[in-house]
Design an enzyme around this catalytic site. Sequence first.
Site, PDB file in Angstrom:
ATOM      1  N   GLN A  67       0.830  -1.219   0.000  1.00  0.00           N
ATOM      2  CA  GLN A  67       0.000   0.000   0.000  1.00  0.00           C
ATOM      3  C   GLN A  67       0.857   1.259   0.000  1.00  0.00           C
ATOM      4  O   GLN A  67       0.353   2.361  -0.213  1.00  0.00           O
ATOM      5  CB  GLN A  67      -0.898   0.034   1.257  1.00  0.00           C
ATOM      6  CG  GLN A  67      -1.745  -1.204   1.473  1.00  0.00           C
ATOM      7  CD  GLN A  67      -2.763  -1.405   0.364  1.00  0.00           C
ATOM      8  OE1 GLN A  67      -3.441  -0.465  -0.038  1.00  0.00           O
ATOM      9  NE2 GLN A  67      -2.856  -2.630  -0.123  1.00  0.00           N
ATOM     10  N   ASN A  84       9.902   7.019  -5.486  1.00  0.00           N
ATOM     11  CA  ASN A  84       9.174   6.466  -4.340  1.00  0.00           C
ATOM     12  C   ASN A  84       8.189   5.372  -4.773  1.00  0.00           C
ATOM     13  O   ASN A  84       8.199   4.258  -4.242  1.00  0.00           O
ATOM     14  CB  ASN A  84       8.418   7.577  -3.610  1.00  0.00           C
ATOM     15  CG  ASN A  84       7.907   7.105  -2.262  1.00  0.00           C
ATOM     16  OD1 ASN A  84       8.627   7.120  -1.284  1.00  0.00           O
ATOM     17  ND2 ASN A  84       6.670   6.638  -2.205  1.00  0.00           N
ATOM     18  N   SER A 108      -4.708   2.670  -8.701  1.00  0.00           N
ATOM     19  CA  SER A 108      -5.654   3.763  -8.433  1.00  0.00           C
ATOM     20  C   SER A 108      -6.524   4.043  -9.647  1.00  0.00           C
ATOM     21  O   SER A 108      -6.078   3.870 -10.798  1.00  0.00           O
ATOM     22  CB  SER A 108      -4.872   5.033  -8.087  1.00  0.00           C
ATOM     23  OG  SER A 108      -5.737   6.140  -8.064  1.00  0.00           O
ATOM     24  N   TYR A 131       1.135  11.313 -10.354  1.00  0.00           N
ATOM     25  CA  TYR A 131       0.695  10.263  -9.421  1.00  0.00           C
ATOM     26  C   TYR A 131       0.020   9.131 -10.214  1.00  0.00           C
ATOM     27  O   TYR A 131       0.396   7.955 -10.096  1.00  0.00           O
ATOM     28  CB  TYR A 131      -0.265  10.861  -8.382  1.00  0.00           C
ATOM     29  CG  TYR A 131      -1.026   9.822  -7.588  1.00  0.00           C
ATOM     30  CD1 TYR A 131      -0.411   9.108  -6.576  1.00  0.00           C
ATOM     31  CD2 TYR A 131      -2.380   9.557  -7.864  1.00  0.00           C
ATOM     32  CE1 TYR A 131      -1.112   8.142  -5.857  1.00  0.00           C
ATOM     33  CE2 TYR A 131      -3.089   8.602  -7.149  1.00  0.00           C
ATOM     34  CZ  TYR A 131      -2.448   7.903  -6.145  1.00  0.00           C
ATOM     35  OH  TYR A 131      -3.139   6.948  -5.445  1.00  0.00           O
ATOM     36  N   ASN A 160     -12.618   6.222  -4.726  1.00  0.00           N
ATOM     37  CA  ASN A 160     -12.444   7.149  -3.593  1.00  0.00           C
ATOM     38  C   ASN A 160     -12.778   6.458  -2.276  1.00  0.00           C
ATOM     39  O   ASN A 160     -13.956   6.333  -1.932  1.00  0.00           O
ATOM     40  CB  ASN A 160     -13.337   8.381  -3.772  1.00  0.00           C
ATOM     41  CG  ASN A 160     -12.694   9.374  -4.701  1.00  0.00           C
ATOM     42  OD1 ASN A 160     -12.754   9.201  -5.924  1.00  0.00           O
ATOM     43  ND2 ASN A 160     -12.046  10.372  -4.149  1.00  0.00           N
ATOM     44  N   LYS A 169      -4.744  12.528   6.356  1.00  0.00           N
ATOM     45  CA  LYS A 169      -4.547  12.868   4.940  1.00  0.00           C
ATOM     46  C   LYS A 169      -4.932  14.313   4.603  1.00  0.00           C
ATOM     47  O   LYS A 169      -4.687  14.769   3.493  1.00  0.00           O
ATOM     48  CB  LYS A 169      -5.320  11.890   4.056  1.00  0.00           C
ATOM     49  CG  LYS A 169      -4.767  10.467   4.148  1.00  0.00           C
ATOM     50  CD  LYS A 169      -5.448   9.514   3.210  1.00  0.00           C
ATOM     51  CE  LYS A 169      -5.085   9.776   1.778  1.00  0.00           C
ATOM     52  NZ  LYS A 169      -5.682   8.794   0.860  1.00  0.00           N
ATOM     53  N   ARG A 199     -18.402  11.052  -7.798  1.00  0.00           N
ATOM     54  CA  ARG A 199     -17.308  10.162  -7.420  1.00  0.00           C
ATOM     55  C   ARG A 199     -17.887   8.793  -7.066  1.00  0.00           C
ATOM     56  O   ARG A 199     -18.981   8.701  -6.514  1.00  0.00           O
ATOM     57  CB  ARG A 199     -16.624  10.678  -6.142  1.00  0.00           C
ATOM     58  CG  ARG A 199     -15.799  11.915  -6.333  1.00  0.00           C
ATOM     59  CD  ARG A 199     -14.431  11.537  -6.900  1.00  0.00           C
ATOM     60  NE  ARG A 199     -13.635  12.722  -7.137  1.00  0.00           N
ATOM     61  CZ  ARG A 199     -13.782  13.533  -8.171  1.00  0.00           C
ATOM     62  NH1 ARG A 199     -14.714  13.290  -9.076  1.00  0.00           N
ATOM     63  NH2 ARG A 199     -13.012  14.593  -8.331  1.00  0.00           N
TER      64      ARG A 199
HETATM   65  N1  LIG Z   1      -7.459   6.374  -0.252  1.00  0.00           N
HETATM   66  C1  LIG Z   1      -7.849   6.381  -1.509  1.00  0.00           C
HETATM   67  O1  LIG Z   1      -8.925   6.886  -1.831  1.00  0.00           O
HETATM   68  C2  LIG Z   1      -6.994   5.754  -2.575  1.00  0.00           C
HETATM   69  C3  LIG Z   1      -7.473   5.773  -3.897  1.00  0.00           C
HETATM   70  C4  LIG Z   1      -6.701   5.187  -4.883  1.00  0.00           C
HETATM   71  C5  LIG Z   1      -5.512   4.559  -4.574  1.00  0.00           C
HETATM   72  N2  LIG Z   1      -5.067   4.576  -3.290  1.00  0.00           N
HETATM   73  C6  LIG Z   1      -3.782   3.898  -3.006  1.00  0.00           C
HETATM   74  O2  LIG Z   1      -3.938   3.109  -1.848  1.00  0.00           O
HETATM   75  C7  LIG Z   1      -2.716   3.061  -1.118  1.00  0.00           C
HETATM   76  C8  LIG Z   1      -2.989   3.492   0.318  1.00  0.00           C
HETATM   77  O3  LIG Z   1      -3.441   4.838   0.308  1.00  0.00           O
HETATM   78  P1  LIG Z   1      -3.927   5.560   1.620  1.00  0.00           P
HETATM   79  O4  LIG Z   1      -5.166   6.291   1.300  1.00  0.00           O
HETATM   80  O5  LIG Z   1      -3.920   4.593   2.735  1.00  0.00           O
HETATM   81  O6  LIG Z   1      -2.776   6.651   1.785  1.00  0.00           O
HETATM   82  P2  LIG Z   1      -1.857   7.013   3.038  1.00  0.00           P
HETATM   83  O7  LIG Z   1      -1.060   8.195   2.605  1.00  0.00           O
HETATM   84  O8  LIG Z   1      -2.669   7.105   4.256  1.00  0.00           O
HETATM   85  O9  LIG Z   1      -0.917   5.738   3.147  1.00  0.00           O
HETATM   86  C9  LIG Z   1       0.269   5.561   2.428  1.00  0.00           C
HETATM   87  C10 LIG Z   1       1.333   5.131   3.433  1.00  0.00           C
HETATM   88  O10 LIG Z   1       2.538   4.806   2.721  1.00  0.00           O
HETATM   89  C11 LIG Z   1       3.646   5.292   3.480  1.00  0.00           C
HETATM   90  N3  LIG Z   1       4.740   5.427   2.529  1.00  0.00           N
HETATM   91  C12 LIG Z   1       4.843   6.278   1.477  1.00  0.00           C
HETATM   92  N4  LIG Z   1       5.956   6.030   0.809  1.00  0.00           N
HETATM   93  C13 LIG Z   1       6.599   4.999   1.439  1.00  0.00           C
HETATM   94  C14 LIG Z   1       7.788   4.274   1.192  1.00  0.00           C
HETATM   95  N5  LIG Z   1       8.581   4.542   0.146  1.00  0.00           N
HETATM   96  N6  LIG Z   1       8.118   3.270   2.034  1.00  0.00           N
HETATM   97  C15 LIG Z   1       7.339   2.965   3.088  1.00  0.00           C
HETATM   98  N7  LIG Z   1       6.170   3.625   3.375  1.00  0.00           N
HETATM   99  C16 LIG Z   1       5.819   4.615   2.530  1.00  0.00           C
HETATM  100  C17 LIG Z   1       3.146   6.577   4.113  1.00  0.00           C
HETATM  101  O11 LIG Z   1       3.870   6.933   5.270  1.00  0.00           O
HETATM  102  C18 LIG Z   1       1.700   6.212   4.439  1.00  0.00           C
HETATM  103  O12 LIG Z   1       1.577   5.665   5.740  1.00  0.00           O
HETATM  104  C19 LIG Z   1      -1.742   3.952  -1.861  1.00  0.00           C
HETATM  105  O13 LIG Z   1      -0.947   3.151  -2.681  1.00  0.00           O
HETATM  106  C20 LIG Z   1      -2.643   4.842  -2.685  1.00  0.00           C
HETATM  107  O14 LIG Z   1      -1.995   5.312  -3.853  1.00  0.00           O
HETATM  108  C21 LIG Z   1      -5.774   5.149  -2.286  1.00  0.00           C
END
Ligand SMILES: NC(=O)c1ccc[n+]([C@@H]2O[C@H](COP(=O)([O-])OP(=O)(O)OC[C@H]3O[C@@H](n4cnc5c(N)ncnc54)[C@H](O)[C@@H]3O)[C@@H](O)[C@H]2O)c1
Length: 296
Positions: A67, A84, A108, A131, A160, A169, A199
Amino acid sequence: MRILVTGGAGFVGSNLALALADESHDVTVLDDFSAGNFVNLVKFKGDVIGANCHTEPTGPFDIIFHQASITDTTVTDQHRMMVNNVEGFRQVLSWAAAWKARVVWASSAAVYGNMAPPMTETSTPHPLNVYGYSKMVMEHVARLWHKQTGLPCVGLRYFNVYGPGEQHKGKFASMIFQLAQQMKAGHRPRIFRDGTQKRDFVWIDDVVQANLKAAEISSGEVFNVGSGMAESFNAVVAALNVVMHTNYEPEFIDNPYHFFQNHTEANLERSMRVLGYAPRAGLMEGVREYYGSGSL
Ligand SMILES: NC(=O)c1ccc[n+]([C@@H]2O[C@H](COP(=O)([O-])OP(=O)(O)OC[C@H]3O[C@@H](n4cnc5c(N)ncnc54)[C@H](O)[C@@H]3O)[C@@H](O)[C@H]2O)c1
């Protein structure tokens, strides 16, 4: 099972890590805490590694739920985003190959950009920001890796997501969370003119469910994870008014963003057929449960 959850201090990762620990798995979280929140893991009793995806944890693990990602969609530093997200993922995949672990990872709906809804996995991606582009490249990397190793590597295109654990966030938390905070503070909810943008809002428990199902199949495909329904920002305000017993009218403001998805809606045919994914919560149920949890 020994399970590694990268990004486990984040919103989705922490909910997933807690759900897996509840099923008595041996769960390790790896997170560099660049964006996540330790508060999300206070109830988590497994191991937590405070490091990034370029630092190999002591394996082997049977499953990796990846994640970790920069989730700030307004980051324009292409180098930072690609190193990253893409190179971090490549690193995680190299561990998985050595451990013969299966991988489930977060893509995503941002890969779709402004494609006509409903969005379907077979259409050509058209990301509008770096992104979304990084996620598209990760999908290519995953497909090639699956072909080379034969190991399962399932990508999930989240729409979403909303639910407890997203507070850290800020302006990237769901509109549901952000509008609720404004209303709780006694303000009219501010939304972009004229509130008809739609959405596909998906409840966090459904996203956890999709991850658990994805860990059961041996595929290299990507799958949409949404509710399958598009709801307007006006509808979000209406749902919040119902659960909060308020009567706020939205305050409309101009949209400053050039890159903006006007209508996202997941076609769930493939996810339902192949994954057996079946979202349980529509907007009203999710908002009610969220508010009832005390986290909204
Ligand atoms: N929340 C949403 O609506 C949504 C929608 C589409 C995709 N996503 C994807 O779901 C995943 C989780 O998203 P989220 O909403 O929980 O976001 P979030 O920002 O809460 O979680 C991402 C986590 O990754 C950690 N992180 C970032 N880069 C890192 C690295 N290189 N090594 C280790 N840790 C790292 C951050 O500290 C954070 O805790 C992500 O990949 C995001 O792109 C989320």
